[in-house]
Design a protein around this motif. Structure first.
Motif, PDB file in Angstrom:
ATOM      1  N   VAL A 141      26.234  32.781  17.462  1.00 42.25           N
ATOM      2  CA  VAL A 141      26.697  32.887  18.856  1.00 42.25           C
ATOM      3  C   VAL A 141      28.177  33.256  18.888  1.00 42.25           C
ATOM      4  CG1 VAL A 141      27.112  31.603  20.996  1.00 42.25           C
ATOM      5  CG2 VAL A 141      24.977  31.247  19.724  1.00 42.25           C
ATOM      6  N   ASN A 142      28.985  32.530  18.113  1.00 43.57           N
ATOM      7  CA  ASN A 142      30.425  32.809  18.089  1.00 43.57           C
ATOM      8  C   ASN A 142      30.718  34.181  17.498  1.00 43.57           C
ATOM      9  OD1 ASN A 142      31.223  30.428  19.251  1.00 43.57           O
ATOM     10  ND2 ASN A 142      31.442  29.345  17.317  1.00 43.57           N
ATOM     11  N   GLY A 143      29.939  34.565  16.499  1.00 45.35           N
ATOM     12  CA  GLY A 143      30.143  35.861  15.847  1.00 45.35           C
ATOM     13  C   GLY A 143      29.883  37.020  16.781  1.00 45.35           C
ATOM     14  N   VAL A 144      29.047  36.802  17.782  1.00 45.92           N
ATOM     15  CA  VAL A 144      28.761  37.859  18.761  1.00 45.92           C
ATOM     16  C   VAL A 144      29.773  37.816  19.904  1.00 45.92           C
ATOM     17  CG1 VAL A 144      27.094  38.665  20.483  1.00 45.92           C
ATOM     18  CG2 VAL A 144      26.308  38.016  18.196  1.00 45.92           C
ATOM     19  N   MET A 148      26.965  44.418  22.244  1.00 40.50           N
ATOM     20  CA  MET A 148      26.636  43.035  21.908  1.00 40.50           C
ATOM     21  C   MET A 148      25.266  42.991  21.226  1.00 40.50           C
ATOM     22  SD  MET A 148      26.662  39.618  24.290  1.00 40.50           S
ATOM     23  CE  MET A 148      25.439  40.050  25.524  1.00 40.50           C
ATOM     24  N   LYS A 149      24.346  43.815  21.727  1.00 42.61           N
ATOM     25  CA  LYS A 149      22.988  43.838  21.152  1.00 42.61           C
ATOM     26  C   LYS A 149      23.045  44.381  19.714  1.00 42.61           C
ATOM     27  CE  LYS A 149      18.447  43.997  22.705  1.00 42.61           C
ATOM     28  NZ  LYS A 149      17.436  44.991  22.438  1.00 42.61           N
ATOM     29  N   GLU A 178      22.015  42.354  16.364  1.00 43.83           N
ATOM     30  CA  GLU A 178      20.983  42.850  15.433  1.00 43.83           C
ATOM     31  C   GLU A 178      21.516  42.906  14.002  1.00 43.83           C
ATOM     32  OE1 GLU A 178      19.709  46.471  17.276  1.00 43.83           O
ATOM     33  OE2 GLU A 178      18.566  45.371  18.809  1.00 43.83           O
ATOM     34  N   GLU A 179      22.786  43.303  13.894  1.00 44.46           N
ATOM     35  CA  GLU A 179      23.379  43.376  12.560  1.00 44.46           C
ATOM     36  C   GLU A 179      23.494  41.979  11.934  1.00 44.46           C
ATOM     37  OE1 GLU A 179      26.673  46.367  11.545  1.00 44.46           O
ATOM     38  OE2 GLU A 179      27.680  44.447  11.404  1.00 44.46           O
ATOM     39  N   ILE A 180      23.940  41.011  12.736  1.00 44.66           N
ATOM     40  CA  ILE A 180      24.074  39.636  12.239  1.00 44.66           C
ATOM     41  C   ILE A 180      22.690  39.056  11.935  1.00 44.66           C
ATOM     42  CG2 ILE A 180      24.874  37.295  12.803  1.00 44.66           C
ATOM     43  CD1 ILE A 180      27.116  38.556  14.445  1.00 44.66           C
ATOM     44  N   TRP A 220      18.626  35.405  20.636  1.00 49.16           N
ATOM     45  CA  TRP A 220      19.233  36.425  21.498  1.00 49.16           C
ATOM     46  C   TRP A 220      19.266  35.943  22.946  1.00 49.16           C
ATOM     47  CZ3 TRP A 220      22.424  40.055  22.298  1.00 49.16           C
ATOM     48  CH2 TRP A 220      22.257  41.012  23.297  1.00 49.16           C
ATOM     49  N   GLN A 221      18.151  35.362  23.376  1.00 46.99           N
ATOM     50  CA  GLN A 221      18.087  34.857  24.754  1.00 46.99           C
ATOM     51  C   GLN A 221      19.114  33.740  24.962  1.00 46.99           C
ATOM     52  OE1 GLN A 221      16.687  36.326  27.166  1.00 46.99           O
ATOM     53  NE2 GLN A 221      15.556  37.789  25.888  1.00 46.99           N
TER      54      GLN A 221
END
Lengths: 308, 308
Positions: free
Chosen positions: A192-195, A220-221, A225-227, A238-239
């Motif tokens: 979450v923090n990484g995004v 952000m998406k 996806e990368e993470i 994601w939600q």
């Protein structure tokens, strides 16, 4: 009643101090500066939560002045980038402490958790899902009511989980829970923090803008996806990120605030950890790499006086 | 003497107008607004170059009011994102023109070069390596002395390269050269712009900061390498980018200025073209994709009033 020490007079340190003091513990805050210690000794700590203001009496000592362990339980509420220095000092103190709780964000401190096992019977991690804002050196606002999640990293033969402390904290309004799957919880929070953190910091926007601006949402998406490729995230994860952006839509992330206020960010403990994990698997994460370099560059730019 | 028309009263349009007028041509600037046309008709155009100020008398007409071609040569000095609208109007004008020169940055206009071949005997592209700053609707500063590189895209049986125009422009201080390998030159410039523009815009820094800030430098290198995979760049190309950042170290890139001044950027004509080319080759360019989304998002954020 046990004596509780808190290393660090930042937002989390002050928040913990006020709730622990409300719970009846004898609290000492170990600060970086003499100035903050003097202010706390003189004025106590004031907690703002909802419409209520509570002032509690708390003792404070400058961290560099302590020579021996004086507390039964010690919370390390310093930023990841100050942790090494704090641990070196603690490793050389006289005596022992029953319980140490590492309260850092991100996950770069995982490698440091074993550094105090000769000094403590219990080593815990605390994952703070409460929001806090330090308004002055002695005033803290509880901006987001969440949960402090506690995980046990180490316990020796004398070890004993201080359940009563978590219980008392919960009773006075600072919900605290012990979780066995703390590593998983920490990783979810890291994702979450990484995004949210690097994107809001680079775009200089509130969390909600990541949802309302289609281009930022797309970014952000892609980042999520990368993470996900490293942390095996699900649609549910994601939600949850979307939900957090909704709930905190008016908030400025801690990373954005750190940049704006001229503090070092937690990029190493967040994106740095994600990149390290990927590197070990031989995976290249370009979005994370770009954001890591960019935030490090912005920290440098700010030091050079060029941050706008 | 021939009549020269310039569509667009931006920095490049005003710069060209003043040098062409100094060369003795009858110049008309076709502007977007009545207001600018009126000002130019009343006050002429003032060119600042080095320590000298030159005021030239130039005619101006609002672009939407023209019904037929009135000039022998027509420069299209509008931004890529306004080009389609301008071309639709020109396609429906009465009469013909001898020469049309497309002056857009980037490369998204390549696909539009054939749209006027029924209206012109010669179709040229102009690659502007001069720096220009529009200070008011009638004042322009020649900030970087470079070369206007001209390439021939199309010539019909009546076509004839207007060599005397390039020669006269060069004589009055606006160096202009005809190049056969214009496509290659355009691609080299695209690579330079694709590296410097989005990075300086996102970091809000002058070109020189990409060299002095190690993290930004690292990002610039990664971005260059990604673009190289599509455009087959050499070490020499990389050295040239570094040299440009050195020479223009105090400059704010056009993309940064566009964002700061609330204009649409040329991201489509630069990074958009790079991404299109990569897509056709089935290659994913994450750094470029991130920057494309980010700049588009910043444009949107600014429209919503949130740009800081």
């Amino acid at each position: 009643m046990e004596k509780v020490g808190i290393v660090g007079g930042g937002s989390v340190g002050l928040l913990l101090a006020s709730y622990l003091s409300k719970s009846g513990f004898h609290v000492t805050i170990y600060t970086k500066t003499d100035e903050q210690a003097n202010k706390i000794n003189k004025m106590g700590v004031t907690l703002e939560s909802g419409m209520s203001l509570t002032r509690v009496s708390v003792k404070s000592v400058t961290f560099s002045k302590i020579k021996e362990f004086n507390d039964d339980i010690l919370f390390l509420a310093v930023k990841q980038y100050n942790l090494n220095e704090v641990l070196s000092t603690l490793q050389n103190l006289k005596g022992k402490v029953s319980t140490v709780v590492f309260m850092q964000n991100g996950m770069s401190h995982i490698k440091d958790l074993n550094k105090l096992i000769s000094k403590a019977d219990n080593v815990y991690v605390g994952i703070v899902e409460h929001g806090a804002l330090k308004k002055t050196p002695t005033d803290v606002k509880h901006t987001g009511i969440g949960v402090l999640k506690i995980g046990c990293y180490f316990q020796n033969e004398n070890g004993n989980c201080p359940v009563h402390i978590w219980k008392r904290l919960s009773e006075v309004g600072f919900l605290t829970e012990v979780h066995d799957n703390w590593m998983e919880i920490m990783e979810k929070k890291l994702v979450v923090n990484g995004v949210i953190n690097p994107l809001t910091a680079i775009y200089k926007v509130t969390n909600g803008s990541l949802l309302t601006n289609n281009y930022y949402f797309e970014t952000m998406k892609l980042l999520f996806e990368e993470i996900s490729s490293i942390y095996k995230c699900t649609e549910e994860d994601w939600q949850q990120i979307i939900e957090i952006c909704h709930k905190t839509s008016q908030n400025r992330s801690s990373m954005l605030k750190d940049l704006e206020d001229g503090r070092t960010t937690e990029i190493e403990a967040i994106t740095g950890v994600i990149l390290d994990k990927a590197k070990k698997s031989g995976v290249h994460l370009p979005y994370n790499q770009f954001l890591y370099n960019s935030i490090k560059g912005m920290e440098l730019q700010r030091e050079e006086g060029g941050y706008e």
